[in-house]
Structures are given as structure tokens and as C-alpha cells.
Design an enzyme around this catalytic site. Structure first.
Site: not given
Ligand code: SD4
Length: 324
Positions: A186, A214, A216, A237-238, A240
């Protein structure tokens, strides 16, 4: 207070007060009103470098942080080589590219879209939600209808590469994202402009091969992004689901409000997530934060997360410290 007097007041506070702790509940912002007029932008991952370049053009011309973050994150949104944001992003398990994004300004206004298909720049739709509707968040078909009514073009976002990878994935159909690779790219961006104001943006195609529908953390105000113009901003980020459970970005900003420096606030939020999880071996979460004084930091669970920083002097990628 002029900037020299503000500086003297700051110096008198001393480094302990600045980087150390305020008693819980004592508002950092109300004890310390200093602000920087040196613009700066930070953003997640290495695709943050070209994104920061675009944001910097706005900031260097005395533009507003809100315009900077929107212009910045539109770069990876439009880049098919960035497989986790916008056009070219990994699809869900049914082959749909569904996008999540949000934006927040210096007044605490915010706009968000989630589960949005066919629009290359969800961040700009999120900004329209903020500016043109009485709402904060639009999702799915309603968000698409709104975007089309606002003049956004309907496009196919599934590139041949993404389609090929999805077809390969279908052979086993196993949902086990590889940390730092498949589901954690992200872009979250935070900027402080020459007027001393903050804004933030966050945009993603979300976890690769997620369930259809889904959503996040990235479009959830407080989870994927939070900005308080008196204190600072944070973005995540990470995975979600782990960030949403802890309302991660809001937590980081509140920790800064209590007097913690940005990196420490990110670390404490990461540690909170880690302490509540049974198994963090395969879990990645990273935060970055920027405060009103232009100080910044980041922290993550697993090694491998980096973030890009750009100001008048610096243009670099920093490896975030990690708890593992
Ligand atoms: C999520 N935080 O959708 C986002 C994931 C991500 O795809 O960091 N990148 O959970």
C-alpha cells in the site's frame, strides 16, 4: 509567536521534553504549539520515491499538503508495474481488481472509497467524496456510480500480467500472502506544507487474492490513515485486519499527542499489535508518522519495510526498524 521566539521557547523545553514523555493525558499539542514551515513528504515503500517526487513539486512551489499527497499517490496508482496499488494491482480471488483509498486534510475533513472497481485513481474519488458529498465513505457500486457521475473514466484495471498471475494462483487457490511481497505494498503518504499544515493519503488494491468484497485498513479513517493538524499524521501498511483491530494510525497520532517522537509512537503501536497476537511470524504491519514539527519515523514488525523521505535536503529511502 514569531519563529525566533518559538525556537527559543522550544529550546527552553529541552530535548527531554521534546523527544520524551508527557504524562498520559497531557496534550502535547496544547503544551507545545511549535510548527515547522519546512515542507516535507514521507511515504511507504520504494514506490514512495517517485510518488514523493510528484508531491515535492507541489510542496516546493508553496502548494498545499492536500494537493501534494493526492498528486503523489496518483503516481503508483497509474503505474502498472506497482502491483499492489491502482491500475495493475493484484485482483481478488474472483479476478476483480477492487481498490481502497482515503484522504484527510488539515481541518480533519476526510473522504474514502472502498471496494471500488474500474477507476484508476481511487484517491481522487476519495477526495471528491470529501469535498462534494456530506459523507465520509462510499463503497462498491455506489462509489463507482459516484465516480462516473464526477467524470472519472471507467477502465479495465486487470493488466495481462495480473491476469496471468491470478490464473496461476487459481491452480492452488491458497490464500497465504507472502509478507513484504504480495500484500503489503500500500502507499500511505503524509505531507507538511510551507504553511505548516498536514495532510495524508492512503491507497491500495489490498491483499492479493482476498475474498471478493474484502476491505482492509487502508480506506478506514483512523486505521490506515489519520491526521490531526495540531499533532501529526500516521499511515499504515501491512495486514489490514491487524491494523483495523487496533485502529493503528489513530493510535500512533494519539501516542505523538502524548509526547512521543514519531518513530517511538510507531514502535509502541507495533508493540501493541504484537502483544495482542498469538502468532506474528507471518504478520507484517508497518507505520510511518510525521509530526507538526516535521519530525518523522517508521517502525514495523518484520524486517523489510522501508519508507521514502523527501524535503529540501533529503531524498532517500529508509529501512524501518523492526520488532523482530
Ligand atoms: C490491506 N493494508 O488491504 C492493506 C495491505 C497492504 O496491500 O498494505 N497492501 O490490508
Amino acid at each position: 509567536m514569531n519563529s525566533r521566539r518559538r525556537f527559543l521557547k522550544l529550546s527552553a523545553l529541552g530535548t527531554t521534553a521534546l523527544s520524551g514523555l508527557y504524562p498520559i493525558g497531557q496534550a502535547f499539542a496544547s503544551s507545545f504549539k511549535g510548527k515547522s514551515n519546512q515542507p516535507i513528504v514521507i511515504s511507504t515503500w520504494d514506490h514512495g520515491m517517485p510518488a514523493n517526487d510528484a508531491a515535492w513539486q507541489v510542496l516546493a512551489a508553496q502548494g498545499h499538503a492536500l494537493d501534494a499527497v493526492e498528486a503523489g499517490v496518483r503516481i503508483p496508482e497509474a503505474d502498472p508495474k506497482v502491483r499492489t496499488v491502482g491500475y495493475g494491482g493484484y485482483p481478488d480471488r474472483e479476478g476483480h481488481v477492487t481498490l481502497d483509498a482515503c484522504i484527510m486534510d488539515k481541518e480533519g475533513n476526510c473522504g474514502s472509497v472502498a471496494f471500488l472497481e474500474h477507476i484508476k485513481h481511487p484517491i481522487s474519488v476519495a477526495r471528491k467524496v470529501m469535498e462534494e458529498t456530506p459523507h465520509v465513505m462510499l463503497v462498491g457500486e455506489g462509489a463507482l456510480q459516484f465516480a462516473l457521475a464526477q467524470g472519472f473514466e471507467k477502465e479495465n484495471l486487470l493488466t495481462p500480467e495480473s491476469e496471468k498471475d491470478w490464473q496461476n494462483w487459481l491452480k492452488e487457490s491458497k490464500y497465504k500472502p507472502v509478507i513484504n511481497i504480495e500484500n503489503h505494498d500500500t502507499i500511505g503518504m503524509l505531507a507538511l506544507d510551507a504553511h505548516g499544515n498536514l495532510a495524508g493519503a492512503c491507497t491500495t488494491s489490498g491483499a492479493a487474492y482476498k475474498m471478493h468484497g474484502r476491505v482492509g485498513d487502508s480506506p478506514i479513517i483512523g486505521a490506515g490513515l489519520f491526521v490531526d493538524n495540531e499533532v501529526g499524521g500516521a499511515t499504515a501498511t501491512g495486514l489490514g485486519e491487524a491494523v483495523v483491530r487496533m485502529v493503528g494510525s489513530h493510535l500512533v497520532v494519539e501516542l505523538m499527542r502524548q509526547g512521543h517522537a514519531p518513530e517511538k509512537a510507531c514502535r509502541l503501536a507495533v508493540e501493541r499489535i504484537v502483544s495482542k497476537q498469538k502468532n506474528v511470524k507471518d504478520l507484517q504491519v508497518g507505520f510511518i508518522a510525521l509530526n507538526k514539527q516535521g519530525e518523522y519515523g517508521g517502525y514495523c514488525i518484520q524486517k523489510g519495510f522501508n519508507y521514502a523521505v523527501r524535503d529540501k535536503r533529503v531524498n532517500k529511502l529508509i529501512d524501518a526498524k523492526s520488532s523482530m
